[in-house]
Design a protein around this motif. Structure first.
Motif, PDB file in Angstrom:
ATOM      1  N   ASN A  21       0.828  -1.204   0.000  1.00  0.00           N
ATOM      2  CA  ASN A  21       0.000   0.000   0.000  1.00  0.00           C
ATOM      3  C   ASN A  21       0.865   1.259   0.000  1.00  0.00           C
ATOM      4  OD1 ASN A  21      -2.673   1.227   0.224  1.00  0.00           O
ATOM      5  ND2 ASN A  21      -1.923   1.924   2.207  1.00  0.00           N
ATOM      6  N   ASP A  22       1.947   1.257   0.801  1.00  0.00           N
ATOM      7  CA  ASP A  22       2.849   2.413   0.822  1.00  0.00           C
ATOM      8  C   ASP A  22       3.523   2.595  -0.535  1.00  0.00           C
ATOM      9  OD1 ASP A  22       2.160   2.780   3.414  1.00  0.00           O
ATOM     10  OD2 ASP A  22       4.016   1.979   4.269  1.00  0.00           O
ATOM     11  N   LEU A  23       3.888   1.475  -1.170  1.00  0.00           N
ATOM     12  CA  LEU A  23       4.521   1.552  -2.490  1.00  0.00           C
ATOM     13  C   LEU A  23       3.556   2.176  -3.496  1.00  0.00           C
ATOM     14  CD1 LEU A  23       6.767   0.917  -4.480  1.00  0.00           C
ATOM     15  CD2 LEU A  23       5.870  -1.401  -4.681  1.00  0.00           C
ATOM     16  N   ALA A  24       2.292   1.760  -3.437  1.00  0.00           N
ATOM     17  CA  ALA A  24       1.286   2.336  -4.346  1.00  0.00           C
ATOM     18  C   ALA A  24       1.120   3.829  -4.085  1.00  0.00           C
ATOM     19  CB  ALA A  24      -0.048   1.608  -4.158  1.00  0.00           C
ATOM     20  N   VAL A  25       1.173   4.231  -2.806  1.00  0.00           N
ATOM     21  CA  VAL A  25       1.024   5.650  -2.456  1.00  0.00           C
ATOM     22  C   VAL A  25       2.149   6.484  -3.064  1.00  0.00           C
ATOM     23  CG1 VAL A  25       1.186   7.303  -0.544  1.00  0.00           C
ATOM     24  CG2 VAL A  25      -0.296   5.318  -0.344  1.00  0.00           C
ATOM     25  N   VAL A  26       3.400   6.024  -2.889  1.00  0.00           N
ATOM     26  CA  VAL A  26       4.523   6.817  -3.398  1.00  0.00           C
ATOM     27  C   VAL A  26       4.546   6.834  -4.922  1.00  0.00           C
ATOM     28  CG1 VAL A  26       5.934   6.489  -1.339  1.00  0.00           C
ATOM     29  CG2 VAL A  26       6.151   4.869  -3.222  1.00  0.00           C
ATOM     30  N   LEU A  27       4.097   5.745  -5.546  1.00  0.00           N
ATOM     31  CA  LEU A  27       4.059   5.735  -7.013  1.00  0.00           C
ATOM     32  C   LEU A  27       2.977   6.680  -7.536  1.00  0.00           C
ATOM     33  CD1 LEU A  27       4.552   1.940  -7.804  1.00  0.00           C
ATOM     34  CD2 LEU A  27       6.193   3.790  -8.085  1.00  0.00           C
ATOM     35  N   ARG A  28       1.824   6.708  -6.840  1.00  0.00           N
ATOM     36  CA  ARG A  28       0.762   7.626  -7.260  1.00  0.00           C
ATOM     37  C   ARG A  28       1.191   9.076  -7.058  1.00  0.00           C
ATOM     38  NH1 ARG A  28      -2.859   4.083  -4.742  1.00  0.00           N
ATOM     39  NH2 ARG A  28      -3.011   5.437  -2.911  1.00  0.00           N
ATOM     40  N   ALA A  29       1.877   9.339  -5.939  1.00  0.00           N
ATOM     41  CA  ALA A  29       2.271  10.717  -5.621  1.00  0.00           C
ATOM     42  C   ALA A  29       3.406  11.196  -6.501  1.00  0.00           C
ATOM     43  CB  ALA A  29       2.676  10.819  -4.149  1.00  0.00           C
ATOM     44  N   GLY A  30       4.114  10.268  -7.154  1.00  0.00           N
ATOM     45  CA  GLY A  30       5.213  10.640  -8.030  1.00  0.00           C
ATOM     46  C   GLY A  30       6.560  10.516  -7.334  1.00  0.00           C
ATOM     47  N   ALA A  31       7.601  10.476  -8.158  1.00  0.00           N
ATOM     48  CA  ALA A  31       8.950  10.305  -7.620  1.00  0.00           C
ATOM     49  C   ALA A  31       9.509  11.643  -7.176  1.00  0.00           C
ATOM     50  CB  ALA A  31       9.849   9.693  -8.687  1.00  0.00           C
ATOM     51  N   LEU A  32      10.368  11.582  -6.176  1.00  0.00           N
ATOM     52  CA  LEU A  32      11.072  12.790  -5.768  1.00  0.00           C
ATOM     53  C   LEU A  32      12.117  13.119  -6.834  1.00  0.00           C
ATOM     54  CD1 LEU A  32      11.587  12.004  -1.990  1.00  0.00           C
ATOM     55  CD2 LEU A  32      10.184  13.839  -2.942  1.00  0.00           C
ATOM     56  N   PRO A  33      12.372  14.409  -7.058  1.00  0.00           N
ATOM     57  CA  PRO A  33      13.340  14.777  -8.100  1.00  0.00           C
ATOM     58  C   PRO A  33      14.772  14.442  -7.717  1.00  0.00           C
ATOM     59  CG  PRO A  33      12.614  16.706  -6.911  1.00  0.00           C
ATOM     60  CD  PRO A  33      11.780  15.577  -6.413  1.00  0.00           C
ATOM     61  N   ALA A  34      15.015  14.249  -6.426  1.00  0.00           N
ATOM     62  CA  ALA A  34      16.365  13.936  -5.933  1.00  0.00           C
ATOM     63  C   ALA A  34      16.231  13.334  -4.533  1.00  0.00           C
ATOM     64  CB  ALA A  34      17.213  15.206  -5.881  1.00  0.00           C
ATOM     65  N   PRO A  35      17.240  12.599  -4.089  1.00  0.00           N
ATOM     66  CA  PRO A  35      17.172  12.049  -2.719  1.00  0.00           C
ATOM     67  C   PRO A  35      17.106  13.163  -1.679  1.00  0.00           C
ATOM     68  CG  PRO A  35      18.915  11.008  -3.997  1.00  0.00           C
ATOM     69  CD  PRO A  35      18.440  12.176  -4.807  1.00  0.00           C
ATOM     70  N   LEU A  36      16.579  12.809  -0.503  1.00  0.00           N
ATOM     71  CA  LEU A  36      16.481  13.765   0.602  1.00  0.00           C
ATOM     72  C   LEU A  36      17.424  13.345   1.713  1.00  0.00           C
ATOM     73  CD1 LEU A  36      12.587  14.128   0.822  1.00  0.00           C
ATOM     74  CD2 LEU A  36      14.180  15.668  -0.297  1.00  0.00           C
ATOM     75  N   LYS A  37      18.141  14.301   2.249  1.00  0.00           N
ATOM     76  CA  LYS A  37      19.057  14.037   3.369  1.00  0.00           C
ATOM     77  C   LYS A  37      18.380  14.498   4.657  1.00  0.00           C
ATOM     78  CE  LYS A  37      23.238  15.413   2.734  1.00  0.00           C
ATOM     79  NZ  LYS A  37      24.347  16.411   2.618  1.00  0.00           N
ATOM     80  N   THR A  38      18.380  13.637   5.682  1.00  0.00           N
ATOM     81  CA  THR A  38      17.741  13.996   6.950  1.00  0.00           C
ATOM     82  C   THR A  38      18.700  14.819   7.801  1.00  0.00           C
ATOM     83  OG1 THR A  38      16.452  11.966   6.905  1.00  0.00           O
ATOM     84  CG2 THR A  38      16.600  13.107   9.012  1.00  0.00           C
ATOM     85  N   LEU A  39      18.321  16.054   8.115  1.00  0.00           N
ATOM     86  CA  LEU A  39      19.140  16.922   8.966  1.00  0.00           C
ATOM     87  C   LEU A  39      18.690  16.866  10.415  1.00  0.00           C
ATOM     88  CD1 LEU A  39      19.458  20.097   6.711  1.00  0.00           C
ATOM     89  CD2 LEU A  39      20.975  18.145   6.838  1.00  0.00           C
ATOM     90  N   GLN A  40      17.384  16.686  10.623  1.00  0.00           N
ATOM     91  CA  GLN A  40      16.842  16.644  11.995  1.00  0.00           C
ATOM     92  C   GLN A  40      15.705  15.634  12.038  1.00  0.00           C
ATOM     93  OE1 GLN A  40      15.640  20.462  13.451  1.00  0.00           O
ATOM     94  NE2 GLN A  40      15.162  19.733  15.487  1.00  0.00           N
ATOM     95  N   ASP A  41      15.746  14.776  13.024  1.00  0.00           N
ATOM     96  CA  ASP A  41      14.728  13.730  13.147  1.00  0.00           C
ATOM     97  C   ASP A  41      14.325  13.638  14.609  1.00  0.00           C
ATOM     98  OD1 ASP A  41      13.214  11.482  13.309  1.00  0.00           O
ATOM     99  OD2 ASP A  41      14.553  10.205  12.155  1.00  0.00           O
ATOM    100  N   LEU A  42      13.121  14.108  14.909  1.00  0.00           N
ATOM    101  CA  LEU A  42      12.637  14.108  16.294  1.00  0.00           C
ATOM    102  C   LEU A  42      11.306  13.368  16.353  1.00  0.00           C
ATOM    103  CD1 LEU A  42      12.778  15.179  19.236  1.00  0.00           C
ATOM    104  CD2 LEU A  42      11.565  17.213  18.449  1.00  0.00           C
ATOM    105  N   THR A  43      11.261  12.345  17.194  1.00  0.00           N
ATOM    106  CA  THR A  43      10.031  11.585  17.374  1.00  0.00           C
ATOM    107  C   THR A  43       9.547  11.766  18.804  1.00  0.00           C
ATOM    108  OG1 THR A  43      10.736   9.936  15.765  1.00  0.00           O
ATOM    109  CG2 THR A  43       8.958   9.311  17.253  1.00  0.00           C
ATOM    110  N   VAL A  44       8.296  12.205  18.961  1.00  0.00           N
ATOM    111  CA  VAL A  44       7.686  12.372  20.285  1.00  0.00           C
ATOM    112  C   VAL A  44       6.616  11.303  20.437  1.00  0.00           C
ATOM    113  CG1 VAL A  44       6.427  13.934  21.808  1.00  0.00           C
ATOM    114  CG2 VAL A  44       8.091  14.848  20.186  1.00  0.00           C
ATOM    115  N   GLY A  45       6.780  10.450  21.417  1.00  0.00           N
ATOM    116  CA  GLY A  45       5.815   9.374  21.638  1.00  0.00           C
ATOM    117  C   GLY A  45       4.501   9.891  22.196  1.00  0.00           C
ATOM    118  N   PRO A  46       3.397   9.188  21.948  1.00  0.00           N
ATOM    119  CA  PRO A  46       2.096   9.625  22.477  1.00  0.00           C
ATOM    120  C   PRO A  46       2.079   9.718  23.998  1.00  0.00           C
ATOM    121  CG  PRO A  46       1.839   7.869  20.861  1.00  0.00           C
ATOM    122  CD  PRO A  46       3.299   7.987  21.141  1.00  0.00           C
ATOM    123  N   SER A  47       2.796   8.810  24.683  1.00  0.00           N
ATOM    124  CA  SER A  47       2.803   8.841  26.147  1.00  0.00           C
ATOM    125  C   SER A  47       3.525  10.075  26.661  1.00  0.00           C
ATOM    126  CB  SER A  47       3.469   7.580  26.698  1.00  0.00           C
ATOM    127  OG  SER A  47       4.775   7.453  26.181  1.00  0.00           O
TER     128      SER A  47
END
Length: 544
Positions: A349-375
């Motif tokens: 399903n995720d693969l179908a989503v990204v194919l429908r949305a189209g390809a990114l023009p170039a790779p993305l580099k992650t500079l900041q990644d913050l995850t806040v848990g629900p708890s």
């Protein structure tokens, strides 16, 4: 008396409207309302920010140089096709660096014809050497900048489409600086899945397998993690214009994952920009597959491609990974194909989503990644509410003890302040963050401070023997400028935070600015109306 009625009516209207606007922010209370009332009211209230309900915050950078390389690679392929159509034989056309194309001619006599063709067909390239069998063309600086800018804009649009398809409520997607993108997805239950969906380039390519003898040297399967070793071992034996790509497979008995190597041609015969749709369906063996549909141009090219390569194998490649490599048994018309792989239904399903949305023009580099848990977000809400209740209770008790009945009036103004603030935030569909809660607490403090200033002036007037009515009027008049000055200076600070801040800082600024404006109204109008109402009977003393 006439003015007093007008102010009382204004106070009543403001309170009722604020309470109505704030209702959707309390789902339990809102759902208990009659259906007819709910249909009239807005269903959107105050939403919780990332730090209060959990989620992910990403800052991504578009690899602009890679976007230029991809654009130049496509033009290099177009140059090859053009020279082939014109029957001009060349030894090779390749990219050098990020923005140069080098054409090696077999005969120097063809140089003039090639230069004329490229000048007409590719004006965005300029020649670097006027003669010889080695022609060098470089992408113009203006075109390079256009490609980079286009890559950012296309990446923003693609990410919006993917997140919309993923179904995240109220995401924040905004450009930062020249080439960075900030994404906030509040309330995401599976952060890793969301990150994979966002950061997948989704470059779909169809590549023919290389049928030279070098393909026979490939091992039938490779242990996971040993792919680079295989590439190094066969380095020098791989024909020019070919590369080794791998497909992930799982052995049936023990579920062990391994890689299957394929020798494929570097140039794709068809790419995913001709896709019209992608859907998950169930395959012959009850496994999830992704059915893709090409647009009219893609359907025609796919039809011609399969007709010209019957009996050959063609790899379906996504972001450099082979998903399947079937043999073309027959011509495939109608513009439909399937992608098979060892993925679950959610992954398909995720693969179908990204194919429908189209390809990114170039790779993305992650500079900041913050995850806040629900708890953690729930913990922040509970602590914020607890702090607000404790601080508010202490202030209310102090006001009653120190100013008696006048303190009760001041406390009523604080409650009115909170109702109006919640109503304003809900009406604007603002997002409440942890700094926003701090802004509310600060507003309570400033509201009380305004009343303290007014009450102290009234006390001074009463000590000088003035009647209650005159003492109240004089107290408000003398405190007016001081209150306005302090609120305006704080308001300027809040506006600066809103204009130049990001994320939670903006949330704090919105709460602070609204709170200050409402506080001026409740302190100078709300409490004054109550005192004037009490003074209709010409009080001899005032409880203050």
């Amino acid at each position: 008396m006439k003015k007093l009625r007008g102010r009382l009516f204004l106070l009543f209207v403001v309170t009722v409207v604020s309470a109505i606007l704030a209702l959707p922010s309390f789902p339990g209370l809102f759902q208990s309302l009659p259906d007819g009332v709910k249909r009239v009211l807005s269903h959107r209230g105050l939403s919780l920010g990332l730090d209060l309900q959990g989620g992910i915050h990403l800052v991504l950078e578009v690899e602009e140089e890679r976007a230029v390389e991809i654009a130049v690679d496509r033009i290099r392929k177009a140059v090859e096709d053009l020279l082939k159509d014109k029957a001009i034989e060349v030894e090779g056309v390749r990219r050098e660096g990020s923005k140069m194309i080098v054409i090696t001619l077999q005969q120097e006599a063809d140089g003039e014809a090639v230069r004329t063709l490229l000048d007409e067909s590719f004006p965005n390239f300029m020649s670097q050497n006027p003669a010889g069998t080695r022609l060098v063309y470089e992408l113009r600086d203006t075109e390079e900048e256009r490609v980079k800018t286009s890559a950012i804009n296309q990446a923003l649009e693609t990410l919006r489409n993917r997140i919309d398809e993923f179904g995240v409520a109220e995401p924040l997607i905004q450009r930062l600086g020249l080439n960075q993108i900030a994404i906030q997805l509040p309330g995401v239950k599976d952060p890793q899945r969301a990150k994979d969906l966002i950061q997948e380039t989704a470059l779909l390519e169809f590549k023919l397998l290389e049928e030279s003898k070098a393909a026979l040297d490939l091992p039938p399967q490779v242990e996971k993690g040993q792919e680079d070793t295989v590439r190094k071992t066969l380095e020098g034996k791989i024909p020019e214009g070919a590369e080794i790509l791998f497909e992930t497979a799982v052995s049936e008995p023990d579920g062990r994952a391994y890689s299957i190597p394929y020798l494929v041609k570097k140039d794709a015969v068809l790419i995913g920009d001709v896709l019209q749709d992608a859907r998950v369906s169930i395959g012959e063996f009850n496994e999830p597959i992704v059915s893709i549909t090409f647009d009219s141009k893609g359907a025609r090219e796919f039809d011609e491609l399969t007709a010209a390569n019957i009996g050959k194998r063609m790899a379906v490649v996504l972001d450099g990974k082979v998903y399947s490599a079937p043999v073309i048994r027959d011509r495939i018309s109608g513009g439909r194909a399937i992608i098979e792989g060892t993925f679950s239904t959610a992954e398909a399903n995720d693969l179908a989503v990204v194919l429908r949305a189209g390809a990114l023009p170039a790779p993305l580099k992650t500079l900041q990644d913050l995850t806040v848990g629900p708890s953690l977000g729930q913990d922040s809400i509970e602590k914020g509410l607890r702090t607000t209740i404790i601080a508010g209770s202490l202030v209310l008790i102090f006001m009653i003890v120190y100013y008696r009945l006048s303190g009760v009036i001041a406390n009523m103004a604080v409650f009115l302040n909170l109702i109006c603030l919640l109503g304003a935030l809900s009406g604007l569909n603002a997002t409440l963050t942890l700094p926003g809660i701090a802004g509310i607490i600060l507003t309570i403090g400033m509201g009380v401070d305004s009343n303290v200033l007014i009450f102290e002036r009234i006390r001074e007037e009463l000590r000088q023997g003035r009647p209650v009515r005159l003492a109240v009027d004089s107290g408000y008049n003398k405190a007016f400028l001081t209150i306005v000055d302090s609120h305006v200076t704080t308001l300027i600070t809040g506006l600066a935070l809103f204009l130049f801040g990001t994320g939670p800082i903006k949330g704090f600024a919105v709460t602070l600015c609204l709170g200050i404006a409402i506080n001026l109204f409740t302190a100078l109008v709300g409490t004054k109306v109550v005192f004037d109402f009490m003074n209709r009977r010409k009080l001899d003393t005032l409880s203050i």
